[in-house]
Write an enzyme that holds these catalytic residues in place. Structure first.
Site, PDB file in Angstrom:
ATOM      1  CG  HIS A 113      -0.293  -0.144   2.527  1.00  0.00           C
ATOM      2  ND1 HIS A 113      -0.973   0.031   3.717  1.00  0.00           N
ATOM      3  CD2 HIS A 113       0.989  -0.463   2.890  1.00  0.00           C
ATOM      4  CE1 HIS A 113      -0.161  -0.177   4.734  1.00  0.00           C
ATOM      5  NE2 HIS A 113       1.034  -0.487   4.252  1.00  0.00           N
ATOM      6  CG  HIS A 114       3.853   1.996   2.440  1.00  0.00           C
ATOM      7  ND1 HIS A 114       3.024   2.821   3.171  1.00  0.00           N
ATOM      8  CD2 HIS A 114       4.231   0.994   3.298  1.00  0.00           C
ATOM      9  CE1 HIS A 114       2.920   2.349   4.416  1.00  0.00           C
ATOM     10  NE2 HIS A 114       3.628   1.247   4.500  1.00  0.00           N
ATOM     11  N   GLY A 115       3.367   1.904  -2.262  1.00  0.00           N
ATOM     12  CA  GLY A 115       3.936   2.159  -3.590  1.00  0.00           C
ATOM     13  C   GLY A 115       3.412   3.441  -4.211  1.00  0.00           C
TER      14      GLY A 115
END
Length: 420
Positions: free
Chosen positions: A177-179
């Site tokens: 979810h950080h990409g």
């Protein structure tokens, strides 16, 4: 944009299992899109739940000293198989997302840089800095393109299945979810939740609810849909934990952060327990989902909020994660359950296997059978917590419940996210 009326709901118990009820008012209106026609219905009746996986996760590692040097997806899949919970008909091999599919969200020059990093196993210093590759916890390793591209392919395949069949798909390799569109961030090279949600939207859905219960803020997903009225994002995470700043108030991921309007954040204080998580489930999570009336829910079920995880200071049991997943399952005709964080091989493998069991209506055994116990005893972890693991990590799937007091700031947070 039409507005959704949402009246008052009985949302929470003062104490789980207690008899004192608290009325919490939903906002009188909650913005959401007004579809021009009925939402697309699944083309066929819901199939049996599907799990998506791949053998690449069994042998791939970010490096011996990295938190992601541990087996996670393979442990989950192996546990489900030895427990008899994963017949071949429910298991699908993940495809690898193509560069064109990745470019639905990610910049082509960044995709090309990740491909080159895998091919050459090196990049120039300027390219590293630009794309955050080989820096800041995002190493260049032998499968640095194929591994995250396979996770993205799994989420895209899951979205296609949900559009066609409805029901439930579990892809434990997902949840990165950080990409960011143009760079790696927080161990995440591509953002498979965003790509899965975009596939659902491209397929005609107009209301997708993204729920993130990882210990770290779901920043990449929230920012991707900052101004998109079709996607509601809700993140539960440890306050002050990266990518947030400890002591910062009012910034990204804070209680006040609502992005473009359809985002909510529930930062949890260190030591947050099962009672507090389940209070928030009843008092905030379920009311928000019910008000949005989603056509699909995407659950990022990171296991780093568990007490045994080395990268957070939260104190949840895996039972709390399972209860959240079980409670949201009936609230939409489509559920995509992803993995996420989790850096203790025993806790993450047991959590995700149990998640699959719970979502399939399986009974969690009090003691694991010998084959499952042998599998868990065979794991190794180069961390001080792995030197003398407790017997429960080998013999049980469910953690002991971690109940406790519900602190005033938890109650205040629940009221705040429901306020207009």
């Amino acid at each position: 944009m039409a507005r959704l009326a949402a009246g008052c709901q009985l949302a929470a118990l003062d104490r789980l299992g207690g008899g004192h009820h608290t009325l919490i008012a939903m906002p009188e209106t909650l913005d959401r899109p007004s579809p021009s026609a009925a939402a697309p219905a699944p083309a066929r009746p819901a199939a049996a739940p599907r799990m998506i996986g791949h053998e690449i996760y069994r042998r791939s590692t970010y490096g011996r000293a990295h938190p992601l040097a541990i087996p996670r997806v393979s442990t989950c899949i192996d546990l489900c198989r030895v427990l008899g919970w994963l017949p071949d008909r429910q298991y699908l091999v993940s495809p690898q997302a193509t560069a064109a599919e990745l470019a639905r969200f990610h910049h082509p020059d960044y995709i090309a840089a990740v491909q080159r990093a895998e091919r050459d196993q090196r990049l120039e210093a300027e390219v590293k800095r630009r794309f955050q590759l080989g820096l800041a916890g995002n190493p260049i390793f032998p499968e640095v393109f194929r591994r995250p591209a396979t996770a993205c392919g799994g989420s895209i395949l899951a979205a296609d299945l949900l559009l066609a069949e409805g029901g439930l798909v579990h892809s434990p390799a997902g949840g990165t979810h950080h990409g960011r569109p143009d760079r790696a961030s927080g161990f995440c090279y591509f953002n498979d939740p965003v790509l899965g949600i975009l596939r659902l939207l491209d397929g005609g859905l107009t209301r997708v609810f993204y729920l993130d219960i990882d210990a770290h803020h779901g920043d990449g997903v929230q920012d991707a849909f900052h101004d998109d009225p079709r996607v509601f994002t809700l993140s539960l995470h440890e306050e002050g934990r990266w990518p947030l700043s400890r002591g910062e108030t009012g910034g990204p991921g804070s209680l006040a952060d609502r992005a473009g309007g359809l985002a909510r954040n529930l930062p949890l204080p260190p030591g947050a327990n099962d009672s507090e998580a389940l209070f928030l489930l009843e008092a905030a999570i379920l009311p928000l989902i019910e008000a949005f009336e989603p056509e699909a829910i995407v659950l990022q079920c990171g296991a780093d909020a568990l007490e045994e995880d080395p990268l957070s200071k939260l104190s949840l049991s895996n039972g709390a994660l399972w209860r959240i997943a079980e409670a949201i399952k009936p609230l939409a005709p489509r559920l995509l359950a992803l993995g996420g964080g989790g850096y203790n091989p025993w806790s993450v493998g047991r959590a995700w296997a149990g998640l699959w069991g719970i979502l399939n209506g399986r009974e969690i055994p009090e003691r694991l059978p010998p084959a499952a116990e042998s599998l868990l005893r065979g794991l190794q972890w180069r961390h001080r917590l792995g030197r003398s693991p407790p017997e429960a990590w080998f013999t049980t799937l469910a953690d002991a419940p971690r109940s406790g007091p519900i602190r005033p700031e938890i109650r205040a947070a629940a009221a705040a996210v429901l306020a207009p």
